[in-house]
Scaffold this motif. Structure first.
Motif, PDB file in Angstrom:
ATOM      1  N   UNK A 103     -45.147 -26.991  12.216  1.00 12.55           N
ATOM      2  CA  UNK A 103     -46.122 -27.182  10.678  1.00 12.55           C
ATOM      3  C   UNK A 103     -44.931 -26.674   9.881  1.00 12.55           C
ATOM      4  N   UNK A 111     -54.810 -17.222  14.486  1.00 10.29           N
ATOM      5  CA  UNK A 111     -54.345 -17.553  13.329  1.00 10.29           C
ATOM      6  C   UNK A 111     -54.311 -19.269  13.051  1.00 10.29           C
ATOM      7  N   UNK A 119     -46.976 -18.386   6.774  1.00 11.29           N
ATOM      8  CA  UNK A 119     -47.036 -17.948   7.701  1.00 11.29           C
ATOM      9  C   UNK A 119     -46.787 -18.996   9.688  1.00 11.29           C
ATOM     10  N   UNK A 120     -46.816 -19.866   9.572  1.00 11.28           N
ATOM     11  CA  UNK A 120     -46.020 -20.570  10.605  1.00 11.28           C
ATOM     12  C   UNK A 120     -44.614 -20.649  10.103  1.00 11.28           C
ATOM     13  N   UNK A 165     -55.796 -22.339  11.111  1.00 11.76           N
ATOM     14  CA  UNK A 165     -54.924 -23.388  10.117  1.00 11.76           C
ATOM     15  C   UNK A 165     -55.200 -24.835  11.078  1.00 11.76           C
ATOM     16  N   UNK A 166     -55.817 -25.239  11.860  1.00  9.07           N
ATOM     17  CA  UNK A 166     -55.836 -26.392  12.293  1.00  9.07           C
ATOM     18  C   UNK A 166     -56.852 -26.604  11.746  1.00  9.07           C
ATOM     19  N   UNK A 223     -41.598 -23.058  12.441  1.00 13.88           N
ATOM     20  CA  UNK A 223     -42.379 -23.707  13.227  1.00 13.88           C
ATOM     21  C   UNK A 223     -42.851 -25.191  12.891  1.00 13.88           C
ATOM     22  N   UNK A 270     -49.483 -21.284   4.374  1.00 15.13           N
ATOM     23  CA  UNK A 270     -49.944 -22.578   5.497  1.00 15.13           C
ATOM     24  C   UNK A 270     -48.588 -22.086   5.962  1.00 15.13           C
TER      25      UNK A 270
END
Lengths: 533, 350
Positions: free
Chosen positions: B143, A3, B137-138, A7-8, B141, B134
């Motif tokens: 991000x 994932x 889901x992160x 994303x990156x 963290x 994003x």
């Protein structure tokens, strides 16, 4: 892990897409800059119409000045001597009541039709009967007639020596009467209800000027293109002109980035980064607006401000030089109510100077102890980038040194203007912009006149000054009239309720390659005289 | 059963729901005309004084002519009655500034704003919702932390400041993008069909004009989008986090459904009602709140029109803009309501 890497990847893809868009945009930007032959003028629009007989705003005046020639015109920066344009010249009767204009015979409208005296008569009558903003310009004229095809006679009931300056106003631009009538125009009484030509004139110009109208939008831009049938002196240098409605901060950036670009709305403060910029020519000269303070002479409004000694205390207590400095580069001292560019203006040496000792003595002689008054001003209004609030604070500080407490009462212009017009302000800070470049426009400051009444100065309050005003306003000889207006202002400065402060600087910034960019107090700039090296 | 999965849609219930909303919409519109009319007329100022010059205002004939032309010589109830009667005939009166029908002026200004707003909202939705997902889901963290700071920055920065900085950097310093207006001076406006310069130019085969119009859209659209990107990122993150730990999401994961499908088909769909509310408000904000951006970028849209009308006390134009703003909010809310109904059948019968 999967994932995260996805994303990156998504972020990288977005960044790459952005880079492509920016690169494409850059390439397109480079190609667009190659275009030439178009003069770009940036201004904050106050535009309402392209109909010359209805327009009376600054932007409208700039546009009308190159679409519609007038009988006489001002040239360069001069606003004191009207020169021939459509008329070869004029003759004034000794009593200044009758003016006879002789027209050139080679003048043609943009559709090729020859201009005759009938077009002049139609344009002037239409101006009066539309009952619009500029209609007052011919308010004193009682008869407009044609003698043959090339002579126009204007008669007034009272002497009207300002008429040559008035006919140079863009609102008196001559329209093609046949075309305007065919598109709903009329010069008959009741034209304010029956004339329907404005929509047509907002699409198509019908004048004899160096440019014709290509497109017109009151909020975005006006496009002009050179008139191929132009027969006059002002041959256009640029094939196209685009005037854009842009706020001053964006103008500041555009004029530094572009070529063939002019900015005419920067305040002296905003223009500071341009002084010394090798890509931009900057002119900062005193504009024609007069900022002034007044003390109400009506005792019913204020026993304090109507006290003549109190008025003298203000007169000698103000720091005039400090106010000029505050107004910014290019600003000049208003020695009298008539601007420095006009006939009859006072020289700086005749201006009242600050004298605190005298001011305090006058206040003591007034019999008032610790006087406290209200100083009203439009709090949401700026002119030439200058806020009334800033100058009001300066006045407040100056008066405090004399011993006068002025409470600042800033109000939205819609409210403060109503108070000003009703003559209910104790102290008022306002400006007067010229309607036409002639000292007769400043007779309004006399007792019983428009601005005089706003300062509570009723007719009969100063018989000597009023008689001098009548004489100055009706004298035909310009030299004599100039002297009389100087006398009038000297006396007004000594005993009137008005305290002229300054004429704020007017900034015109232009790309270095441009020539012929000259500021004029009446029409701002003449687009037809501007060329490029 | 998942929301929006119903196979037995009750059409009558849904139509009644639509009808109720529509009737409310008409009454709301009428109420807005009254409020807007009263507020506009209670402003302490004289339209004649604001529109006539310093000399004309002293001329009784000019003042009388102005008042008669715009019906200002009649009583307030009479003026309102006339206004509503004309409104029923799609006539919003005549602008005191331009002396043109307000409907005609709105017809010019609305497409300019709509073109800008649609691009801006598209950017905001794609970027804002994407970053919100994003961030969720992160969660907690690096991000997520970065995106939270960025979204807070986007919401906090004053738009006028961003607009000036964007002009300075991308137009003045880097020269990547054009400065102000909808077209460079050497391009003429394409013939008016939709009012969207990009589309009109393409329809007429004027490719260079279309490209120039598109370039002019970039800066104001991005500046206008930044606030909404921040807003949508935050709301989407919160909405996604609320549903991401539900049992049915765990069950979907346990069944081995790929993560992308879980997020897009299950998590996002459940989070959608909250996000749609924000998108609706964001769209209305962009359509109506572009005053500063349009003025700084010299964009001849409804924002500039509103500014000019307000500063000159142009009453018919102010009324026209007020009604337009009201209609935008009403229509957007209506669409959002309908979309709720489409997404979540429970709302239709509530």
């Amino acid at each position: 892990m999967r994932t995260r890497s996805k994303a990156w990847k998504a972020l990288l893809a977005a960044a790459a897409l952005l880079a492509v868009v920016v690169a494409a945009a850059t390439a397109a930007a480079d190609s667009s800059r190659a275009a030439a032959g178009t003069l770009v003028v940036d201004k904050s629009f106050d535009l309402k119409t392209a109909d010359p007989q209805r327009q009376f705003e600054v932007t409208g005046g700039i546009v009308a000045h190159v679409l519609y020639d007038t009988l006489l015109e001002f040239r360069g920066s001069d606003v004191a001597t009207p020169r021939p344009s459509i008329a070869t010249g004029y003759k004034a009767s000794k009593d200044a009541k009758t003016y006879t204009f002789t027209l050139r015979k080679d003048v043609r409208f943009s559709d090729g039709t020859p201009l005759t005296a009938k077009d002049v008569v139609f344009s002037y009558r239409r101006l009066i009967n539309l009952k619009g903003n500029p209609s007052f310009l011919l308010g004193g004229v009682t008869s407009i007639g044609a003698k043959g095809n090339y002579t126009v006679v204007l008669k007034s009931k009272t002497p009207n020596p300002a008429l040559p300056a008035i006919v140079a106003n863009a609102s008196l631009g001559i329209v093609n009467s046949k075309v305007v009538k065919a598109n709903g125009g009329t010069d008959a009484v009741g034209a304010d209800k029956t004339d329907k030509a404005e929509a047509f004139l907002n699409r198509t110009s019908a004048g004899t000027g160096p440019y014709v109208l290509k497109s017109f939008n009151t909020t975005s831009r006006v496009e002009l293109t050179a008139n191929p049938r132009y027969t006059g002196r002002r041959k256009p240098k640029f094939a196209n002109v685009v005037m854009r409605n842009v706020l001053a901060p964006a103008q500041l950036l555009s004029v530094q980035r572009g070529t063939n670009e002019i900015s005419i709305d920067l305040s002296p403060d905003q223009a500071k980064p341009l002084f010394g910029n090798k890509n931009v020519n900057v002119q900062a000269v005193a504009g024609p607006n007069i900022w002034f303070l007044f003390a109400n002479s009506n005792p019913k409004i204020s026993e304090i401000t109507s006290n003549k000694r109190f008025q003298n205390a203000i007169r000698y207590g103000l720091d005039y030089s400090g106010s000029v400095r505050l107004a910014g580069k290019g600003s000049g001292r208003a020695a009298g109510v008539v601007p420095s560019q006009f006939l009859g203006a006072l020289g700086d040496s005749a201006a009242i100077e600050q004298n605190l000792a005298k001011a305090k003595a006058e206040l003591a002689a007034s019999g008032l102890k610790d006087p406290e008054v209200e100083l009203e001003f439009p709090s949401d209004f700026t002119s030439s980038g200058l806020s009334f609030g800033v100058i009001a604070q300066k006045v407040q500080a100056d008066l405090a040194k004399v011993g006068i407490k002025a409470n600042l009462v800033g109000k939205p212009i819609a409210t403060s203007l109503a108070n000003y017009r009703a003559g209910t302000e104790q102290l008022g800070l306002w400006l007067w912009g010229p309607d036409y470049p002639d000292p007769n426009d400043y007779l309004v400051f006399l007792p019983g006149q428009l601005v005089g009444l706003r300062a509570g100065w009723a007719a009969g309050s100063d018989a000597t000054l009023e008689a001098l005003g009548r004489k100055a306003g009706s004298t035909a000889d310009p030299a004599v009239r100039g002297k009389l207006f100087k006398q009038l202002q000297t006396q007004l400065n000594q005993r009137g309720p008005f305290f002229p402060l300054f004429q704020p600087g007017q900034v015109v910034a232009a790309s270095k390659n441009l020539t012929g960019v000259v500021y004029n107090a009446q029409f701002q700039i003449d687009l037809s005289t501007i060329g490029s090296k | 059963m998942l929301p929006g999965r119903s196979r037995t849609r009750p059409p009558r219930v849904f139509l009644r729901f639509l009808a109720r909303r529509f009737v409310a919409l008409v009454f709301l519109g009428l109420g807005i005309t009254l409020v807007a009319f009263l507020l506009t007329n209670l402003v302490p100022g004289d339209p004649a004084a604001a529109n006539l010059g310093q000399r004309a205002i002293e001329d009784p004939a000019a003042v009388a002519s102005f008042r008669e032309r715009y019906g200002l010589d009649k009583s307030l109830p009479e003026q309102y009655g006339i206004y509503v009667w004309r409104l029923a005939h799609a006539d919003l009166g005549e602008s005191q500034q331009a002396r043109l029908p307000v409907t005609q002026e709105l017809g010019t200004f609305i497409p300019a704003t709509a073109e800008l707003a649609l691009l801006s909202i598209l950017i905001a939705v794609v970027v804002g919702v994407g970053l919100g997902i994003l961030a969720a889901i992160r969660q907690n963290r690096l991000t997520d932390h970065l995106l939270r700071v960025l979204s807070l920055t986007g919401v906090s920065m004053p738009t006028f400041w961003l607009a000036l900085v964007a002009l300075y950097v991308f137009f003045f310093r880097l020269a990547w993008l054009p400065g102000t207006g909808r077209l460079d001076p050497q391009f003429s406006e394409p013939r008016h069909r939709t009012g969207f310069f990009t589309i009109d130019a393409l329809l007429q085969g004027e490719w260079a004009t279309a490209a120039d119009a598109a370039r002019h859209l970039v800066l104001p659209a991005v500046v206008l989008a930044l606030y909404n990107i921040g807003l949508l990122t935050r709301y989407t993150r919160t909405a996604v986090l609320e549903v991401v730990n539900h049992d049915y999401i765990r069950a979907a994961r346990a069944k081995g459904i790929p993560e992308r499908r879980v997020v897009l088909r299950h998590v996002l769909r459940a989070a959608l009602p909250a996000v749609i509310t924000v998108i609706g408000l964001a769209f209305a904000n962009v359509m109506t709140g572009a005053v500063l951006v349009e003025n700084i970028f010299a964009w001849p849209g409804i924002g500039q029109y509103a500014y000019r009308s307000a500063t000159t006390l142009d009453l018919p134009a102010i009324m026209g803009v007020s009604l337009f703003v009201a209609v935008v909010y009403i229509v957007v809310n209506f669409i959002v309501d309908v979309l709720y109904g489409v997404i979540d059948p429970r709302i239709r019968v509530a």
